[in-house]
Design a protein around this motif. Structure first.
Motif, PDB file in Angstrom:
ATOM      1  N   CYS A  56       0.834  -1.197   0.000  1.00 19.09           N
ATOM      2  CA  CYS A  56       0.000   0.000   0.000  1.00 19.09           C
ATOM      3  C   CYS A  56       0.875   1.256   0.000  1.00 19.09           C
ATOM      4  CB  CYS A  56      -0.911  -0.033   1.227  1.00 19.09           C
ATOM      5  SG  CYS A  56      -2.051   1.341   1.354  1.00 19.09           S
ATOM      6  N   LEU A  57       1.941   1.246   0.777  1.00 20.68           N
ATOM      7  CA  LEU A  57       2.830   2.405   0.832  1.00 20.68           C
ATOM      8  C   LEU A  57       3.504   2.627  -0.518  1.00 20.68           C
ATOM      9  CD1 LEU A  57       4.107   4.713   2.388  1.00 20.68           C
ATOM     10  CD2 LEU A  57       5.870   3.111   3.151  1.00 20.68           C
ATOM     11  N   LYS A  58       3.980   1.554  -1.137  1.00 18.27           N
ATOM     12  CA  LYS A  58       4.609   1.704  -2.456  1.00 18.27           C
ATOM     13  C   LYS A  58       3.625   2.310  -3.447  1.00 18.27           C
ATOM     14  CE  LYS A  58       7.690  -2.223  -1.930  1.00 18.27           C
ATOM     15  NZ  LYS A  58       7.938  -3.611  -2.334  1.00 18.27           N
ATOM     16  N   TRP A  59       2.385   1.808  -3.431  1.00 20.76           N
ATOM     17  CA  TRP A  59       1.381   2.332  -4.357  1.00 20.76           C
ATOM     18  C   TRP A  59       1.095   3.795  -4.058  1.00 20.76           C
ATOM     19  CZ3 TRP A  59      -3.414   4.534  -4.186  1.00 20.76           C
ATOM     20  CH2 TRP A  59      -4.060   4.649  -5.422  1.00 20.76           C
ATOM     21  N   ALA A  60       0.925   4.147  -2.784  1.00 22.11           N
ATOM     22  CA  ALA A  60       0.616   5.534  -2.417  1.00 22.11           C
ATOM     23  C   ALA A  60       1.759   6.475  -2.795  1.00 22.11           C
ATOM     24  CB  ALA A  60       0.328   5.619  -0.916  1.00 22.11           C
ATOM     25  N   LEU A  61       2.999   6.023  -2.624  1.00 27.63           N
ATOM     26  CA  LEU A  61       4.134   6.865  -2.990  1.00 27.63           C
ATOM     27  C   LEU A  61       4.239   7.032  -4.502  1.00 27.63           C
ATOM     28  CD1 LEU A  61       6.842   5.571  -0.501  1.00 27.63           C
ATOM     29  CD2 LEU A  61       5.600   7.741  -0.408  1.00 27.63           C
ATOM     30  N   ILE A  71      -4.928   8.743   5.178  1.00 28.49           N
ATOM     31  CA  ILE A  71      -3.878   7.920   5.762  1.00 28.49           C
ATOM     32  C   ILE A  71      -3.713   6.709   4.846  1.00 28.49           C
ATOM     33  CG2 ILE A  71      -3.180   6.551   7.769  1.00 28.49           C
ATOM     34  CD1 ILE A  71      -3.328   9.531   8.396  1.00 28.49           C
ATOM     35  N   TRP A  72      -2.526   6.528   4.328  1.00 28.01           N
ATOM     36  CA  TRP A  72      -2.197   5.392   3.468  1.00 28.01           C
ATOM     37  C   TRP A  72      -0.997   4.697   4.084  1.00 28.01           C
ATOM     38  CZ3 TRP A  72      -4.750   3.859  -0.973  1.00 28.01           C
ATOM     39  CH2 TRP A  72      -5.734   4.726  -1.427  1.00 28.01           C
ATOM     40  N   ALA A  73      -1.149   3.429   4.431  1.00 29.62           N
ATOM     41  CA  ALA A  73      -0.063   2.638   5.031  1.00 29.62           C
ATOM     42  C   ALA A  73       0.515   3.344   6.251  1.00 29.62           C
ATOM     43  CB  ALA A  73       1.011   2.335   4.007  1.00 29.62           C
ATOM     44  N   GLY A  74      -0.323   3.979   7.012  1.00 25.71           N
ATOM     45  CA  GLY A  74       0.108   4.635   8.244  1.00 25.71           C
ATOM     46  C   GLY A  74       0.812   5.956   8.051  1.00 25.71           C
ATOM     47  N   THR A  75       0.783   6.524   6.838  1.00 23.57           N
ATOM     48  CA  THR A  75       1.450   7.802   6.589  1.00 23.57           C
ATOM     49  C   THR A  75       0.430   8.858   6.188  1.00 23.57           C
ATOM     50  OG1 THR A  75       1.835   7.296   4.254  1.00 23.57           O
ATOM     51  CG2 THR A  75       3.573   6.674   5.809  1.00 23.57           C
ATOM     52  N   GLN A  79       4.115  13.185   5.311  1.00 19.78           N
ATOM     53  CA  GLN A  79       5.103  12.117   5.408  1.00 19.78           C
ATOM     54  C   GLN A  79       5.370  11.475   4.047  1.00 19.78           C
ATOM     55  OE1 GLN A  79       2.894   9.928   8.359  1.00 19.78           O
ATOM     56  NE2 GLN A  79       4.288  10.552  10.013  1.00 19.78           N
ATOM     57  N   ARG A  80       4.326  11.315   3.247  1.00 19.48           N
ATOM     58  CA  ARG A  80       4.520  10.743   1.915  1.00 19.48           C
ATOM     59  C   ARG A  80       5.323  11.668   1.015  1.00 19.48           C
ATOM     60  NH1 ARG A  80      -0.746   9.142   3.053  1.00 19.48           N
ATOM     61  NH2 ARG A  80      -1.673  10.742   1.714  1.00 19.48           N
ATOM     62  N   ARG A  81       5.090  12.985   1.109  1.00 21.13           N
ATOM     63  CA  ARG A  81       5.884  13.929   0.310  1.00 21.13           C
ATOM     64  C   ARG A  81       7.363  13.836   0.697  1.00 21.13           C
ATOM     65  NH1 ARG A  81       1.468  17.368   0.880  1.00 21.13           N
ATOM     66  NH2 ARG A  81       2.410  18.465   2.618  1.00 21.13           N
ATOM     67  N   LEU A  83       8.894  11.229   2.045  1.00 25.64           N
ATOM     68  CA  LEU A  83       9.411   9.945   1.564  1.00 25.64           C
ATOM     69  C   LEU A  83       9.694   9.980   0.062  1.00 25.64           C
ATOM     70  CD1 LEU A  83       7.206   7.446   3.581  1.00 25.64           C
ATOM     71  CD2 LEU A  83       9.683   7.776   3.793  1.00 25.64           C
ATOM     72  N   ARG A  84       8.792  10.593  -0.705  1.00 27.95           N
ATOM     73  CA  ARG A  84       9.015  10.702  -2.157  1.00 27.95           C
ATOM     74  C   ARG A  84      10.278  11.504  -2.452  1.00 27.95           C
ATOM     75  NH1 ARG A  84       3.455  12.244  -2.154  1.00 27.95           N
ATOM     76  NH2 ARG A  84       2.224  10.375  -2.455  1.00 27.95           N
ATOM     77  N   ALA A  85      10.464  12.596  -1.725  1.00 32.26           N
ATOM     78  CA  ALA A  85      11.657  13.429  -1.932  1.00 32.26           C
ATOM     79  C   ALA A  85      12.924  12.649  -1.587  1.00 32.26           C
ATOM     80  CB  ALA A  85      11.567  14.699  -1.090  1.00 32.26           C
ATOM     81  N   ARG A  86      12.878  11.882  -0.497  1.00 35.93           N
ATOM     82  CA  ARG A  86      14.048  11.074  -0.117  1.00 35.93           C
ATOM     83  C   ARG A  86      14.348  10.008  -1.171  1.00 35.93           C
ATOM     84  NH1 ARG A  86      13.012   9.958   6.319  1.00 35.93           N
ATOM     85  NH2 ARG A  86      13.470  12.063   7.016  1.00 35.93           N
ATOM     86  N   LEU A  87      13.296   9.367  -1.677  1.00 31.51           N
ATOM     87  CA  LEU A  87      13.494   8.354  -2.716  1.00 31.51           C
ATOM     88  C   LEU A  87      14.084   8.970  -3.984  1.00 31.51           C
ATOM     89  CD1 LEU A  87      10.255   6.240  -2.250  1.00 31.51           C
ATOM     90  CD2 LEU A  87      12.601   5.411  -2.023  1.00 31.51           C
ATOM     91  N   ALA A  88      13.581  10.144  -4.351  1.00 25.68           N
ATOM     92  CA  ALA A  88      14.098  10.818  -5.550  1.00 25.68           C
ATOM     93  C   ALA A  88      15.556  11.235  -5.347  1.00 25.68           C
ATOM     94  CB  ALA A  88      13.235  12.024  -5.890  1.00 25.68           C
ATOM     95  N   ASN A  89      15.904  11.708  -4.153  1.00 26.50           N
ATOM     96  CA  ASN A  89      17.291  12.094  -3.872  1.00 26.50           C
ATOM     97  C   ASN A  89      18.213  10.887  -3.870  1.00 26.50           C
ATOM     98  OD1 ASN A  89      16.809  14.820  -3.670  1.00 26.50           O
ATOM     99  ND2 ASN A  89      16.479  14.761  -1.468  1.00 26.50           N
ATOM    100  N   ARG A  90      17.724   9.786  -3.327  1.00 24.51           N
ATOM    101  CA  ARG A  90      18.556   8.592  -3.181  1.00 24.51           C
ATOM    102  C   ARG A  90      18.661   7.780  -4.470  1.00 24.51           C
ATOM    103  NH1 ARG A  90      16.856   3.656   0.447  1.00 24.51           N
ATOM    104  NH2 ARG A  90      18.594   2.308   0.044  1.00 24.51           N
ATOM    105  N   LEU A  91      17.514   7.614  -5.166  1.00 23.07           N
ATOM    106  CA  LEU A  91      17.476   6.727  -6.329  1.00 23.07           C
ATOM    107  C   LEU A  91      17.338   7.449  -7.664  1.00 23.07           C
ATOM    108  CD1 LEU A  91      15.084   4.029  -4.837  1.00 23.07           C
ATOM    109  CD2 LEU A  91      17.583   3.973  -4.926  1.00 23.07           C
TER     110      LEU A  91
END
Length: 164
Positions: A56-61, A71-75, A79-81, A83-91
């Motif tokens: 669910c979290l992967k789909w929401a992100l 609230i999606w997967a407890g976020t 929090q999702r924004r 997480l998306r920014a961290r994923l974009a910075n990292r990957l």
């Protein structure tokens, strides 16, 4: 990347049995500026016990256009924004494709394990591990690198003793 192509890469989680978010969706509605912290905390607690939360979290992100609130997967949306920014910075900007490729590879390895028996050497190592260390406990703290090296040396020594 468009929403349609993201949705094709990460499918919406569809459980066989209804989850709490399907049976009581009002608990998971959370608009910006919503001050009902108790309801949000209850939704996060329910999500923490859900087996679909990682999917669910992967789909929401991957689908920010479809998950601007709630609230999606407890976020929550903030929090999702983050997480998306961290994923974009990292990957990188193509992080959805990378996560999809990782998930596909994991599923292929899982399927291969079920269809391919272990080699003779792997089976002997597993048997020796069970003989010397007993069954794996369900809750174990992670082994230190020194413990891992000692276990590896014991198993390899036992393997070479049996082979001789």
């Amino acid at each position: 990347m468009t929403t349609a192509s993201r949705a094709a890469q990460i499918p919406f989680p569809r459980p066989a049995t209804p989850t709490a978010c399907r049976t009581s969706p009002e608990l998971f509605t959370h608009e910006p500026g919503d001050t009902d912290r108790a309801r949000a905390a209850a939704a996060r607690a329910v999500c923490s016990g859900c087996p679909l939360a990682p999917t669910c979290l992967k789909w929401a992100l991957a689908n920010p256009e479809q998950t601007p609130t709630g609230i999606w997967a407890g976020t929550n949306p903030l929090q999702r924004r983050i997480l998306r920014a961290r994923l974009a910075n990292r990957l990188g900007s193509n992080w959805v494709h990378l996560l999809t490729a990782q998930e596909r590879a994991r599923q292929e390895r899982k399927a291969a394990v079920r269809t391919q028996p272990p080699s003779v050497r792997e089976a002997r190592i597993l048997q020796l591990d069970r003989t010397f260390n007993g069954p794996m406990p369900t809750r174990v703290p992670p082994l230190t690198p020194q413990q891992q090296a000692a276990n590896r040396q014991r198993l390899l020594a036992a393997l070479t003793d049996k082979a001789a």
